[in-house]
Design an enzyme around this catalytic site. Structure first.
Site: not given
Ligand code: RB5
Length: 151
Positions: A69, A7, A64, A97, A66-67, A132
């Site tokens: 979502g 995103d 994204c 693993h 944080t990764g 595993h």
């Molecule tokens: C977008 O602002 C942010 O929420 C998305 O990139 C991500 O971090 C969601 O988990």
């Protein structure tokens, strides 16, 4: 060949990872996003995880902010093992693993340098199998049972 998607929060890192893979001679199909406009990460998780789930491609990368979502969304797809990693050890273990077929990265969490090292170690590490595999088989069984309405 692998597929990649992000995103807006992961766009910059996706581009850097894509360039690095291309310079390693690895073909990359980019499913977007391709500009900084605010978009919804599930749309891109669907494209990448859908391609991996269907067997069209073996490996994918999602980015994204944080990764988190992307991980949540990608792991809804049957057969997808999407691993959110924040360091090289996690990226290595994700393959060794967990046989992760999608690596998930946080564009607002990782430096480009670290993320590229993580992608390389994930790609270069072999899945260990053995004990595993029985664990991954249990996950597949749960997936099948949920799909069949038995869980
Ligand atoms: C977008 O602002 C942010 O929420 C998305 O990139 C991500 O971090 C969601 O988990």
């Amino acid at each position: 060949m692998l597929v990649i998607g992000s995103d807006h929060g992961g766009l910059e890192l996706k581009e850097a990872v894509k360039d690095s893979l291309t310079s390693r001679g690895i073909a990359v199909e980019d499913y977007g996003t391709d500009n900084g406009d605010s978009v919804d990460y599930p749309d891109f998780a669907e494209k990448v995880a859908g391609a991996v789930s269907s067997g069209d491609v073996a490996l994918g990368i999602l980015v994204c902010g944080t990764g988190i979502g992307m991980s949540i969304a990608a792991n809804k797809f049957p057969g997808v093992r999407a691993a959110l990693a924040t360091d090289e050890f996690m990226a290595q273990m994700a393959k060794q693993h967990n046989n992760a077929n999608i690596l998930v990265l946080g564009g607002r969490v990782l430096s480009v340098d670290l993320a590229i090292k993580m992608v390389n170690v994930w790609l270069d590490t072999a899945y260990e199998g053995g004990r595993h595999q029985q664990r991954l088989d249990k996950i597949s069984k749960v997936e099948d049972a949920v799909r069949a309405g038995k869980l």
